[in-house]
Motif scaffolding. Sequence first.
Motif, PDB file in Angstrom:
ATOM      1  N   ILE A  68      24.443  38.136  -6.694  1.00  0.00           N
ATOM      2  CA  ILE A  68      24.212  39.149  -5.657  1.00  0.00           C
ATOM      3  C   ILE A  68      25.518  39.681  -5.058  1.00  0.00           C
ATOM      4  N   PHE A  69      26.647  39.172  -5.526  1.00  0.00           N
ATOM      5  CA  PHE A  69      27.942  39.759  -5.178  1.00  0.00           C
ATOM      6  C   PHE A  69      28.759  39.857  -6.454  1.00  0.00           C
ATOM      7  N   ASP A  70      29.128  41.100  -6.817  1.00  0.00           N
ATOM      8  CA  ASP A  70      29.795  41.318  -8.100  1.00  0.00           C
ATOM      9  C   ASP A  70      31.300  41.106  -8.057  1.00  0.00           C
ATOM     10  N   GLY A  71      31.837  40.778  -6.886  1.00  0.00           N
ATOM     11  CA  GLY A  71      33.266  40.523  -6.764  1.00  0.00           C
ATOM     12  C   GLY A  71      34.110  41.771  -6.617  1.00  0.00           C
ATOM     13  N   LEU A 127      27.054  29.520  -2.887  1.00  0.00           N
ATOM     14  CA  LEU A 127      28.264  30.302  -2.634  1.00  0.00           C
ATOM     15  C   LEU A 127      29.411  29.363  -2.300  1.00  0.00           C
ATOM     16  N   GLU A 128      30.593  29.939  -2.230  1.00  0.00           N
ATOM     17  CA  GLU A 128      31.766  29.213  -1.774  1.00  0.00           C
ATOM     18  C   GLU A 128      32.373  29.946  -0.581  1.00  0.00           C
ATOM     19  N   LYS A 212      25.221  24.953  -1.139  1.00  0.00           N
ATOM     20  CA  LYS A 212      23.927  25.356  -1.691  1.00  0.00           C
ATOM     21  C   LYS A 212      22.884  25.150  -0.613  1.00  0.00           C
ATOM     22  N   ILE A 213      21.986  26.135  -0.469  1.00  0.00           N
ATOM     23  CA  ILE A 213      20.887  26.027   0.481  1.00  0.00           C
ATOM     24  C   ILE A 213      19.585  26.188  -0.294  1.00  0.00           C
ATOM     25  N   LEU A 214      18.773  25.143  -0.277  1.00  0.00           N
ATOM     26  CA  LEU A 214      17.452  25.168  -0.901  1.00  0.00           C
ATOM     27  C   LEU A 214      16.420  25.513   0.166  1.00  0.00           C
ATOM     28  N   CYS A 215      15.604  26.509  -0.122  1.00  0.00           N
ATOM     29  CA  CYS A 215      14.516  26.888   0.777  1.00  0.00           C
ATOM     30  C   CYS A 215      13.252  26.982  -0.066  1.00  0.00           C
ATOM     31  N   TYR A 216      12.338  26.030   0.134  1.00  0.00           N
ATOM     32  CA  TYR A 216      11.130  26.001  -0.690  1.00  0.00           C
ATOM     33  C   TYR A 216       9.919  25.586   0.149  1.00  0.00           C
ATOM     34  N   LYS A 217       9.067  26.552   0.428  1.00  0.00           N
ATOM     35  CA  LYS A 217       7.817  26.327   1.161  1.00  0.00           C
ATOM     36  C   LYS A 217       8.045  25.533   2.449  1.00  0.00           C
ATOM     37  N   GLY A 218       9.126  25.870   3.137  1.00  0.00           N
ATOM     38  CA  GLY A 218       9.418  25.243   4.424  1.00  0.00           C
ATOM     39  C   GLY A 218      10.356  24.066   4.362  1.00  0.00           C
ATOM     40  N   ILE A 286      28.584  34.265  -5.085  1.00  0.00           N
ATOM     41  CA  ILE A 286      27.310  34.212  -4.364  1.00  0.00           C
ATOM     42  C   ILE A 286      26.152  34.507  -5.307  1.00  0.00           C
ATOM     43  N   THR A 287      25.269  33.535  -5.476  1.00  0.00           N
ATOM     44  CA  THR A 287      24.098  33.687  -6.355  1.00  0.00           C
ATOM     45  C   THR A 287      22.846  33.183  -5.659  1.00  0.00           C
TER      46      THR A 287
END
Length: 292
Positions: A68-71, A127-128, A212-218, A286-287
Motif C-alpha cells: 500500500i506504499f510504493d516507496g 511496516l517499519e 505487525k498488527i493483527l486485527c481479526y474479528k475483534g 507498508i503492506t
Amino acid sequence: MKKSVLLASAAVMMCYFTSCGGGKKTEDTATAEATTEEAAVPEYRIVNDLPTVDLSTFPKDKDGKIVIFDGKTFNGWRGYNRSDVPAAWEVVDGTIHIKGSGAGEAGSKDGGDLIFASKLKNFELELEWKVAKGANSGIFYLGQEVISKDKDGNDVKEPIFISAPECQVLDNENHPDAKMGKDGNRQSSSLYDMIPAKPQNAKPFGEWNKVKILCYKGTIVHYQNDEPVVEYHLWTPQWKEMLDKSKFSKEKWPLAYELLLNCGGENKEGFIGLQDHGDDVWFRNITVKELD
C-alpha cells in the motif's frame, strides 16, 4: 442524542412536576439527572464522502501481501479528514516522512495525520518505522473520520485517535511520554494508555523497528521486532474496562469513549493512520494482508 438519554430526561421532568413535590429535588431525581448528564455525548457525524481507493488495484508482493506504499508516491494516501496530502508529509528515499515541526501534535502549518484511504476489516498490517531523537508518533487502525460540533455549532475536525486504537511509536529513552501512563503503557508498540508492550524490545532512535498488527474479528495483536507484545479483544467487557480506566473514559472524554467503545462502527472496519505529533518519523515497507 440517544433514546435512552431522552427517556431519562423525560423521567426526571415527570418526577419534578409530580411526586417530587414542587421544585425540591429528591435524591433519586438528582441521581437521574447526574446519570443523564454523564451519558450525554457531543453531537458528531462520521464523514463518508471523502475519496477512497480500491484495494484490489494495488500490487501484491511475493508473499501475497498488498503493497500500500510504493516507496515513490502517496498513491492511495491522503490527509485525515481531507482529500489531499498535508505538506508536512513527504516521500523521501523510499519512506513516508513526517517533517518535524516542533509544534506538537498536528501543530505544523499544513500538517495532520495521514491515512490509507481504504477501510479495512480483518487484516495484518506490517511496516517499519524509525524516529529521530525524542520523537513521538503512532499507528492507528479501524479509524473513522469524525466531525463534531463546538458550543457555537461550528464543525470541529476531530483527531483520528478519538476513534482508533493506537499502536505507540516512540523514542522510549528520550521522550517523556515513556514514563507517563501506567506500567509503561505509553511506550513503543503499547496499546496507547491501556496495555504496555511486553517484552519492551524497541530499538533506539535512528534504527528501524518492525511492527505487525493483527486485527481479526475483534482480536488484536501487536508484534514488535517479530515478538508478540500486546493482545486484547475489542467489543468485550475487557475492552470496556480498559477504556473506563484510560484517558478516554466516559467521564474524561465522552465522545472518544462512545467511538472507541464501538470501534470500527457498524461494519467493524476503518482506516489505517499515521500520526503527525510534530516530530521527525519515517515509515517504509507498508503492506496489508486481508483475512477471511
